[in-house]
Design an enzyme around this catalytic site. Sequence first.
Site, short mmCIF file in Angstrom:
data_model
loop_
_atom_site.label_atom_id
_atom_site.label_comp_id
_atom_site.label_asym_id
_atom_site.label_seq_id
_atom_site.Cartn_x
_atom_site.Cartn_y
_atom_site.Cartn_z
N HIS A 168 0.80 -1.22 0.00
CA HIS A 168 0.00 0.00 0.00
C HIS A 168 0.83 1.28 0.00
O HIS A 168 0.27 2.37 -0.11
CB HIS A 168 -0.97 0.01 1.19
CG HIS A 168 -2.31 0.57 0.85
ND1 HIS A 168 -3.43 0.40 1.64
CD2 HIS A 168 -2.73 1.34 -0.19
CE1 HIS A 168 -4.46 1.01 1.11
NE2 HIS A 168 -4.07 1.60 0.00
N ASP B 169 -7.48 -1.84 0.47
CA ASP B 169 -6.53 -2.85 0.95
C ASP B 169 -7.33 -4.09 1.31
O ASP B 169 -8.28 -4.02 2.11
CB ASP B 169 -5.79 -2.30 2.18
CG ASP B 169 -4.68 -3.20 2.68
OD1 ASP B 169 -4.82 -4.44 2.61
OD2 ASP B 169 -3.67 -2.67 3.19
N ASP C 22 -6.84 -6.34 3.29
CA ASP C 22 -6.89 -6.71 4.70
C ASP C 22 -8.02 -5.98 5.44
O ASP C 22 -8.26 -6.24 6.62
CB ASP C 22 -5.54 -6.54 5.40
CG ASP C 22 -5.13 -5.08 5.66
OD1 ASP C 22 -5.99 -4.19 5.70
OD2 ASP C 22 -3.91 -4.85 5.84
N HIS D 125 -6.04 -0.74 8.59
CA HIS D 125 -5.01 0.14 9.15
C HIS D 125 -5.14 1.54 8.57
O HIS D 125 -5.56 1.72 7.42
CB HIS D 125 -3.62 -0.42 8.85
CG HIS D 125 -3.47 -1.87 9.17
ND1 HIS D 125 -3.74 -2.86 8.24
CD2 HIS D 125 -3.10 -2.50 10.31
CE1 HIS D 125 -3.54 -4.04 8.79
NE2 HIS D 125 -3.16 -3.85 10.04
N HIS E 59 4.81 1.11 3.99
CA HIS E 59 3.41 0.86 3.61
C HIS E 59 2.45 1.28 4.72
O HIS E 59 1.24 1.37 4.47
CB HIS E 59 3.20 -0.61 3.22
CG HIS E 59 3.14 -1.58 4.36
ND1 HIS E 59 2.48 -2.80 4.27
CD2 HIS E 59 3.67 -1.55 5.61
CE1 HIS E 59 2.58 -3.46 5.42
NE2 HIS E 59 3.32 -2.72 6.24
N GLU F 150 -2.27 -5.26 -1.56
CA GLU F 150 -1.85 -6.18 -0.50
C GLU F 150 -2.36 -7.62 -0.64
O GLU F 150 -2.41 -8.37 0.33
CB GLU F 150 -2.23 -5.63 0.88
CG GLU F 150 -1.59 -4.29 1.24
CD GLU F 150 -0.13 -4.38 1.66
OE1 GLU F 150 0.41 -5.51 1.71
OE2 GLU F 150 0.48 -3.32 1.93
N ASP G 285 -2.55 3.65 8.03
CA ASP G 285 -1.42 3.94 7.15
C ASP G 285 -1.05 5.42 7.15
O ASP G 285 -0.71 6.00 6.11
CB ASP G 285 -1.70 3.48 5.72
CG ASP G 285 -1.83 1.96 5.60
OD1 ASP G 285 -1.47 1.26 6.57
OD2 ASP G 285 -2.27 1.48 4.54
N ASP H 123 -9.54 -0.09 4.71
CA ASP H 123 -8.33 -0.71 5.25
C ASP H 123 -8.56 -1.06 6.71
O ASP H 123 -9.34 -0.41 7.41
CB ASP H 123 -7.18 0.29 5.15
CG ASP H 123 -5.80 -0.34 5.12
OD1 ASP H 123 -5.60 -1.36 5.81
OD2 ASP H 123 -4.92 0.21 4.42
#
Length: 357
Positions: free
Chosen positions: A136, A281, A283, A161, A176, A326, A163, A159
């Site tokens: 990412h 993303d 995840d 996260h 990332h 990802e 980031d 996401d």
Amino acid sequence: MSSEIIPQFLKAPKTASIVGCPFSGGQPKLGVDRGPIHLVEAGLVNQLEELGWNVKFDGHHQFEDIKFTLSSSSVDSAAPTASSADNDTSTSNHWDPPIGILKNPRLVSRVCEEVAKVVSGHAKKGELPVTLGGDHSLAMGTISGTLDAHPEAGVIWVDAHADINTAATTESGNIHGMPVSFLMGLDGNQQAFSNFNPSPSSQTPFAWIKPVLKPSSIVYIGLRDVDAGEKKILKQNGIKAFSMHDVDRYGIGKVVEMALDHLNANNANPDKLRPIHLSFDVDALDPSVAPSTGTPVRGGLTFREGHYICERIWETGALVGLDLMEVNPSLEDDISVRQTVAVGCSLVRSALGETLL
């Protein structure tokens, strides 16, 4: 089946330009660079053509030339050749030493700069850049490119996260986990590079990035693993973020509407729909849905919640840029890899107009 939504910011005939980015330099786990290759091999190009898109794909971008340039300009006489450049991203290459604790800073910067140029070029032609990662950190390039062509665009970042770590808050040094902070030009990064002296043949990493992303121009959906420093940054900058708590409380439909309302309320012209860059993303999805990714976190979006986000963004007619990041085919077993790749292709199709009926 494809919906009859007319894209407001794309030229006819609608064209999706796939930007394959087999890159893993922003994080330590090998294999994420194979994600775009698997997505294309799974038939993504044909799938989009069946939805009525004109698809441009001239092969995946290769970054060996950048590695070779960096290694050749290294002061280390033992720097590798392009063919022998170390692909292990667990630590920085000796031809790209850390700056502070940031790993592979020169490589990540140069690759993202090239991606920004490619994405901007497609967007300025009225095409839809569909970037397949890769890690990412590439979003520094994709979003810079989108905002170069569509300065008024807003970002929906899906996401687990945020980031948004800076060089001052990151504990891992993996870039990332930092792209949003660079796009915003946060102070923690500027301070880290203030004493950096590049060689005559190089430049300060990330100096090319303009602080083009305003805190009011991004909305997060799906957060559930946010570092303490990131929580502080989000609050200090008043950044709109919907965690999984919000998804549980309101439902994904309401969350997406609130996200869109926020972006359009902060538009320079609130009466005009704002272009949207969707950065997804995998995840963000629960690991039971997309297991083959580098930083899975349980309690994520369901299959339908993830797809609803993509479907709803397409319905706005405002999509101008899409990232799918990802997917890591080197993680988990073959069944899990095929499952994650299939979900990735399905998300892209949903964002480009595939409907259930």
